[in-house]
Design a protein around this motif. Sequence first.
Motif, short mmCIF file in Angstrom:
data_model
loop_
_atom_site.label_atom_id
_atom_site.label_comp_id
_atom_site.label_asym_id
_atom_site.label_seq_id
_atom_site.Cartn_x
_atom_site.Cartn_y
_atom_site.Cartn_z
N UNK B 369 36.72 41.90 69.71
CA UNK B 369 35.42 41.75 70.38
C UNK B 369 34.46 42.82 69.87
N UNK B 370 33.20 42.43 69.75
CA UNK B 370 32.17 43.38 69.30
C UNK B 370 31.11 43.49 70.37
N UNK B 371 30.65 44.72 70.61
CA UNK B 371 29.62 44.88 71.63
C UNK B 371 29.00 46.25 71.57
N UNK B 372 28.26 46.57 72.62
CA UNK B 372 27.62 47.88 72.69
C UNK B 372 28.01 48.58 73.98
N UNK B 373 27.85 49.89 73.93
CA UNK B 373 28.13 50.68 75.12
C UNK B 373 26.91 50.59 76.02
N UNK B 374 27.16 50.33 77.28
CA UNK B 374 26.01 50.21 78.17
C UNK B 374 26.34 50.77 79.54
N UNK B 375 25.29 50.86 80.35
CA UNK B 375 25.47 51.33 81.72
C UNK B 375 25.55 50.10 82.59
N UNK B 377 27.68 48.15 86.27
CA UNK B 377 28.44 48.26 87.50
C UNK B 377 29.84 47.73 87.26
N UNK B 378 30.82 48.48 87.72
CA UNK B 378 32.19 47.99 87.63
C UNK B 378 32.91 48.40 88.89
N UNK B 379 33.46 47.45 89.62
CA UNK B 379 34.10 47.71 90.90
C UNK B 379 33.18 48.48 91.83
N UNK B 380 31.91 48.09 91.87
CA UNK B 380 30.97 48.69 92.80
C UNK B 380 30.49 50.07 92.39
N UNK B 381 31.03 50.62 91.31
CA UNK B 381 30.56 51.94 90.88
C UNK B 381 29.75 51.81 89.61
N UNK B 382 28.70 52.63 89.52
CA UNK B 382 27.91 52.62 88.30
C UNK B 382 28.56 53.58 87.31
N UNK B 383 28.81 53.10 86.10
CA UNK B 383 29.20 54.09 85.09
C UNK B 383 28.66 53.70 83.73
N UNK B 384 28.47 54.72 82.88
CA UNK B 384 27.71 54.51 81.65
C UNK B 384 28.61 54.33 80.44
N UNK B 385 29.83 53.91 80.65
CA UNK B 385 30.74 53.75 79.52
C UNK B 385 31.31 52.34 79.54
N UNK B 386 30.44 51.39 79.83
CA UNK B 386 30.89 50.01 79.93
C UNK B 386 30.79 49.33 78.58
N UNK B 387 31.80 48.55 78.24
CA UNK B 387 31.76 47.77 77.00
C UNK B 387 31.05 46.47 77.33
N UNK B 388 29.88 46.31 76.76
CA UNK B 388 29.14 45.06 76.94
C UNK B 388 29.38 44.20 75.69
N UNK B 405 18.89 43.95 76.95
CA UNK B 405 19.17 45.23 77.60
C UNK B 405 17.86 45.90 77.99
N UNK B 406 18.00 46.99 78.73
CA UNK B 406 16.78 47.71 79.11
C UNK B 406 17.05 49.20 79.23
N UNK B 407 16.07 49.92 79.76
CA UNK B 407 16.21 51.37 79.86
C UNK B 407 16.68 51.75 81.26
N UNK B 408 17.16 52.98 81.41
CA UNK B 408 17.66 53.42 82.71
C UNK B 408 16.77 54.46 83.37
N UNK B 409 15.83 55.03 82.60
CA UNK B 409 14.91 55.97 83.27
C UNK B 409 13.47 55.61 82.92
N UNK B 414 13.76 56.56 74.01
CA UNK B 414 14.62 55.91 73.03
C UNK B 414 15.90 55.39 73.69
N UNK B 415 16.50 54.40 73.02
CA UNK B 415 17.82 53.94 73.46
C UNK B 415 18.79 54.12 72.29
N UNK B 416 20.01 54.55 72.64
CA UNK B 416 21.04 54.68 71.63
C UNK B 416 21.86 53.40 71.63
N UNK B 417 21.93 52.77 70.48
CA UNK B 417 22.74 51.57 70.37
C UNK B 417 24.06 51.99 69.72
#
Lengths: 209, 557
Positions: B369-375, B377-388, B405-409, B414-417
């Motif tokens: 699978x190929x994807x990007x790291x993103x922020x 929700x997983x199991x109700x918790x927000x975390x920024x190491x999700x494989x999208x 995708x979008x920005x978080x702040x 910039x966004x890091x892909x």
Amino acid sequence: MRFDLSFLNRPRGKESHDPLAEGLARVEEALKELTGTVSQVTKGQFQLTALVESQAETLEETAGNINEGLARAGEQMDTQVSREQEEKALAVLLREFLPVLDGLDRILEFVNQNQEITRISFGPSLVEGLKSLADRAAQALAALGVKRLPATGRPFDPHRHHAVKAVPVTDPELDGRVLQEVMAGYEMRGRVVRYASVVVAVRQEDQER
Amino acid sequence: MSSTVIGIDLGTTNSVAAALIDGKPTVLESGGERLIPSVVGLSPGGELLTGTPAKHQYVVSPDRTIKSVKRQMGQEVLLPLGGRTCTPAEISALILRKVTAVARESLGRPVGQAVITVPAYFTDIQRQATLQAGEMAGLEVLRIINEPTAAALAYGLGQQSHEKVLVYDLGGGTFDVSIVEIENGVVEVLATAGNNHLGGDDFDERLVDHLGAQFRKQHGTDPREDAQALARLTAAAENAKIHLSSHPFARIREPFLLTAGDRPLNLDLEVSRIRFIDLIEDLLQSTIELTAKVLEDAALQARDLDRVLLVGGSTRIPAVREMVTDFLGHSPHGEINPDECVALGAAVQAGLATGAGVDMVLVDVNPYSLGVRSLGRSFGLVHNDLMSVIIPRNTAIPVSRSELYSTTSDNQKEVRIQVYQGESKIASKNILLGEFALDDLPPLPAGEPEIVVTFDYDIDGMVHVSAVERSSGREKEITIKGTGEKMPESTVSGPSAARRKAAVRKAKKLLQELGEHERRPLEGLLKSLELAEKQGNQQQADTLVEDLWELLYENRG
């Protein structure tokens, strides 16, 4: 050459300065070094031979691959499939550009249906310019061997036209004829690239059945 | 063998023929047609039309054209065709004659025998009717097999194993879901469910309605009330639907769609994938309910299933795959062309029935699978190491997919892909293939910028990743190698590489000459070397190469 080495067995004094013994010791050392070097060279030779063998095999494999590639390329050049592939590629290209030609059709349609107003607002040159553009497009298509499928006014032909709507008419002359072209159809060297979408007239009684 | 056995998917909307060519299941086409419309008609002039020309005349001569005859197979009815009447089997025979003709033209050989597929729920009477249709078409029907079985065969299942397979078949006009149990070539249908009037055509209709309503809001007239406009709108909607399967947005443009008095009206609308899914949500949900029903009928839980297969063109919609995955907890297989899968399976069966050597259906797929790291929700918790995941593994390549995708702040510049490869849901646990930054973003509140990330996986295994911020048009892209571990340059070519390769070659040759006992140290050394190379451990690899040379020298004989 034979050396009488029996004197070596003579007991020697602790600090006896014996040039012969020294010389022999040095020879022994040198022999040891030489044996060591020879064995190194032999090891290196072994590795070198193995390396050369391996490189030769790689070259053989590469040569084989190149030959295979050349043979295949030769085959491809010989086949007549390339003509078919060229036509397929052209058909794909054409299909991508059809929306542009369709847009031109739409503008022309509008302008033709509103000639008075168009002329008043823009003078005759807009209509002329558009017609000229349409001719130019037809020219380009002709150069590619592409022809527009005749539709409006012709009898409906399911091998060339796709009917999107049937309109009831009473005039028997119109029965089964294409009233309007919704989207133009095109053929290339006898093969239909896109069917024309058309509105067809149907005699009143048939529709009521 | 002077004549060939073919496999035929006799569908409600379309039919497909396939055969084994050099052992490989291949779809047969002629005149650019692979899917042959299951339509028969009689032109006003008395000409018999089958396939596409028949479909073309339906609107003009509905009383002389017959569509979807499959729905009436086995029924004691007579269908009017011009002045004559025909049984459903006779109509199907005409379709099969057309399909056979296409097959014959494609193969350049006569076709005398066939394997024909039917839905799993077909009764004996319906199967008899299909058999009859084949015979009337001049075919010797070797087998009538179930469509889900054919799909399983196309995927090479059940040949030497025992599997429970769920087949989710969403086509243009019908939905069927079945569970089959296959053991060493013997198939049992455990349960089936479906909706005879649910498919991609309904999705098109929903989109047309949406576009028509939007247009009316903008311009005051409804394009659906004009035949010409409706035809163009329908074609545009179908294209948009297909586009949305691999892009998050579709722009639909129809200049001069209508005129209002003397004013031309243009259609220029954008539909997002999310909006499209909203429009068809209830229809998709009903397929999930039927899937739940089929599990219940088979007295199974989702976890009892071994495989899930996606069949039918509409399964190309990503939301369908997602819903199936979420509901069943299985990653479904869809890499074999879903429109052709059943026909290919029938060809496999044809091969098996005649004892021909059958190769697998080969599909080039991406192995990871190929994807990007993103922020997220997983199991109700927000975390920024999700494989999208953008391209799931086992997707047929070449393939191009985009996600939004979008920005978080607020006012994020910039966004890091970061491009990852692997199956872990935690991005950093996968392999980082490359990264880049899309900078100079316009100042916008968090979550507002629309950043479309596109993964373009080409046939050479190169992945072109691009990121575009839609409002400003800011764009950046990189190209990475899609698979494989990363090795430092020197280990791939150069003098030390040549020495290593020569040593390994010599070692392999030597292995063949050595006895059991002597082989072990050499094998062990080769294995350790392989491991060191895989891990990219240059130093260790060099040391092992020297050890290898020592060992080879000692055994030089």
